[in-house]
Scaffold this active site. Structure first.
Site, PDB file in Angstrom:
ATOM      1  N   ARG A 101       0.837  -1.211   0.000  1.00  0.00           N
ATOM      2  CA  ARG A 101       0.000   0.000   0.000  1.00  0.00           C
ATOM      3  C   ARG A 101       0.867   1.255   0.000  1.00  0.00           C
ATOM      4  O   ARG A 101       0.554   2.269  -0.603  1.00  0.00           O
ATOM      5  CB  ARG A 101      -0.950   0.003   1.212  1.00  0.00           C
ATOM      6  CG  ARG A 101      -1.600   1.359   1.451  1.00  0.00           C
ATOM      7  CD  ARG A 101      -2.761   1.360   2.421  1.00  0.00           C
ATOM      8  NE  ARG A 101      -2.638   0.409   3.502  1.00  0.00           N
ATOM      9  CZ  ARG A 101      -1.807   0.519   4.532  1.00  0.00           C
ATOM     10  NH1 ARG A 101      -1.000   1.554   4.651  1.00  0.00           N
ATOM     11  NH2 ARG A 101      -1.777  -0.415   5.451  1.00  0.00           N
ATOM     12  N   ASP A 127      -9.437  19.348 -12.935  1.00  0.00           N
ATOM     13  CA  ASP A 127      -9.725  17.993 -13.394  1.00  0.00           C
ATOM     14  C   ASP A 127      -9.437  17.984 -14.899  1.00  0.00           C
ATOM     15  O   ASP A 127     -10.181  18.554 -15.679  1.00  0.00           O
ATOM     16  CB  ASP A 127     -11.186  17.635 -13.079  1.00  0.00           C
ATOM     17  CG  ASP A 127     -11.533  16.187 -13.426  1.00  0.00           C
ATOM     18  OD1 ASP A 127     -10.883  15.620 -14.322  1.00  0.00           O
ATOM     19  OD2 ASP A 127     -12.472  15.648 -12.813  1.00  0.00           O
ATOM     20  N   LYS A 157     -10.166   6.961 -18.097  1.00  0.00           N
ATOM     21  CA  LYS A 157     -10.662   7.448 -19.380  1.00  0.00           C
ATOM     22  C   LYS A 157      -9.548   7.395 -20.432  1.00  0.00           C
ATOM     23  O   LYS A 157      -9.135   6.333 -20.804  1.00  0.00           O
ATOM     24  CB  LYS A 157     -11.238   8.854 -19.183  1.00  0.00           C
ATOM     25  CG  LYS A 157     -12.169   8.978 -17.951  1.00  0.00           C
ATOM     26  CD  LYS A 157     -13.441   8.169 -18.072  1.00  0.00           C
ATOM     27  CE  LYS A 157     -14.189   8.050 -16.742  1.00  0.00           C
ATOM     28  NZ  LYS A 157     -14.514   9.298 -16.098  1.00  0.00           N
ATOM     29  N   TYR A 205     -18.455  16.625 -13.220  1.00  0.00           N
ATOM     30  CA  TYR A 205     -18.722  15.191 -13.323  1.00  0.00           C
ATOM     31  C   TYR A 205     -19.683  14.800 -12.181  1.00  0.00           C
ATOM     32  O   TYR A 205     -19.463  15.183 -11.017  1.00  0.00           O
ATOM     33  CB  TYR A 205     -17.405  14.431 -13.206  1.00  0.00           C
ATOM     34  CG  TYR A 205     -17.573  12.949 -13.157  1.00  0.00           C
ATOM     35  CD1 TYR A 205     -17.949  12.239 -14.284  1.00  0.00           C
ATOM     36  CD2 TYR A 205     -17.390  12.249 -11.974  1.00  0.00           C
ATOM     37  CE1 TYR A 205     -18.129  10.874 -14.239  1.00  0.00           C
ATOM     38  CE2 TYR A 205     -17.561  10.877 -11.920  1.00  0.00           C
ATOM     39  CZ  TYR A 205     -17.935  10.197 -13.062  1.00  0.00           C
ATOM     40  OH  TYR A 205     -18.113   8.839 -13.002  1.00  0.00           O
TER      41      TYR A 205
END
Ligand SMILES: *Cc1c(COP(=O)(O)O)cnc(C)c1O
Length: 409
Positions: free
Chosen positions: A65, A189, A214, A117
């Site tokens: 992690r 963004d 994306k 979004y």
């Protein structure tokens, strides 16, 4: 070195005798061949833990992690793409959003673009508001509105440009300057634009956020998010939170994203060229009441987009005449355009924001920002633009038959 520190020891040897273009950066991103094997494509390091020689030495890698060589390669690639020093990756775009908002505390205020979004809007209003983080949504294309919304409690300005789904364009340099003067950090963004088309950090933003799901992934087979910055203080905060909150990508996700980056510039070029062709061809077509695309001269944000973007992206949004019934007929009749959430992949997708990506946004809010029942968002894929256009014309005629039938009834 502890995981909360950074070094500039990029995995790509910085041996080029010239500054490479971003196309070359994409191909090289992720580093030199694997040390030891010289494998051109490095192996995915799946290990969750790493052997340590002596207690307490803080080795480079200790736990999956906290850090992993494959994730490091991805993060360095993401930093290089944005021309920044620091990047951190996450399990999804919304995990990156969540991590960034954890830099705030109760009582802090965020000014955000209004046509955001849907998932960001939901996280802001349904999750963070419970912890007394406050949000004001403004038309960020209006510089005065942004300035007026900033209060002494404002800590973050949240921009999405071009916005989703109406592709409104915010003048990044102007609003960043306003935020900076007020001591407010700006995050952009950059998911729709990609690092190829728009460079927010060079325009004065403090942080770039990506849903790497994306364009960066590009193949509709991996979720991911990223936060990129050149500011060591922000980088430190984000690195701490990445480990403390734990919304990290798996090593195989990192490998898929690295693979996507290698072809990113080539794909984005095609996405942009086809989107422009399609937007131009559909403007003025019967049954299409409006075409939103920043590359069209008729688009409100065209002048600003031309200044701050090198091309206009792969998303085209349409307003179909005949509302919901026309949209249903259009979606049923299209063959190359798959009705699906998401965008930025190899395959052309069709989305109805009010029932899909923006279903979590209240209807009154949707209407206020201009998303209607007839709004359709196209994510232009890598197919031949002539085929995509032929299919759209076919679907539009199906929608028109429906509309005429409604009129007769
Ligand atoms: C998809 C998307 C997100 C959220 O990313 P996920 O990877 O789906 O969590 C955030 N911002 C924009 C602009 C997006 O398109």
């Amino acid at each position: 070195m502890s995981h909360e520190e950074f070094t500039d020891d990029l995995l790509i040897s910085q041996d080029l005798p010239f500054a490479p273009s971003i196309d070359t950066v994409c191909v090289r991103a992720g580093g030199d061949p694997e040390p030891g094997s010289d494998a051109l494509v490095p192996a995915t390091c799946q290990a969750t833990t790493f052997a340590q020689s002596v207690p307490g030495l803080s080795p480079r890698y200790c736990y999956g992690r906290t850090g992993n060589p494959t994730r490091d390669r991805l993060e360095q690639a993401l930093a290089q793409l944005e021309g920044a020093r620091f990047a951190r990756s996450f399990a999804s775009g919304l995990a990156a959003v969540d991590t960034l908002l954890h830099t705030l505390r109760a009582g802090d205020h965020v000014v955000a673009s209004q046509d955001l979004y849907g998932g960001c809007w939901r996280q802001f209003t349904k999750v963070w508001s419970k912890f007394d983080v406050r949000f004001t949504f403004v038309d960020a294309t209006d510089v005065t509105a942004v300035a007026a919304a900033i209060t002494p409690r404002t800590k973050l300005l949240w921009l999405e440009t071009p916005s989703n789904p109406l592709l409104r364009v915010t003048p990044i340099a102007k609003v960043c300057a306003i935020a900076r003067a007020a001591g407010v950090r700006t995050v952009v963004d950059n998911t729709f634009a990609t690092p190829l088309l728009q460079r927010p950090l060079e325009l004065g933003a403090d942080i770039v956020l990506h849903s790497t799901t994306k364009y960066i992934g590009g193949h509709c087979d991996v979720l991911g998010g990223a936060l990129v910055t050149d500011d060591p203080t922000i980088a430190q905060e984000v690195a701490f939170l990445q480990n403390a909150l734990g919304a990290v990508p798996s090593p195989s996700d990192c490998t898929l994203l690295l693979r996507g980056i290698r072809t990113l510039s080539l794909r984005v070029e095609r996405h942009c060229a086809s989107a422009l062709t399609i937007a131009r061809a559909l403007e003025g077509t019967p049954g299409v009441e409006a075409v939103w695309y920043p590359g069209l001269e008729s688009h409100d944000g065209h002048a600003v987009a031309k200044q701050q973007m090198s091309a206009f992206g792969g998303i085209v949004t349409l307003q179909l005449a005949g509302g919901r019934a026309a949209v249903d007929a259009f979606a049923r009749a299209s063959r190359l355009w798959t009705l699906a959430e998401s965008l930025g992949g190899f395959k052309s997708l069709l989305c109805h924001p009010p029932t899909m990506t923006h279903a979590s946004v209240e209807q009154s809010e949707r209407e206020r920002i201009g998303i209607t029942e007839g709004t359709v968002r196209l994510s232009v894929g890598l197919e031949d633009a002539r085929d995509l256009l032929a299919d759209l014309r076919h679907a539009l005629s199906a929608a028109s038959v429906t509309r005429q039938a409604e009129v007769v009834r």
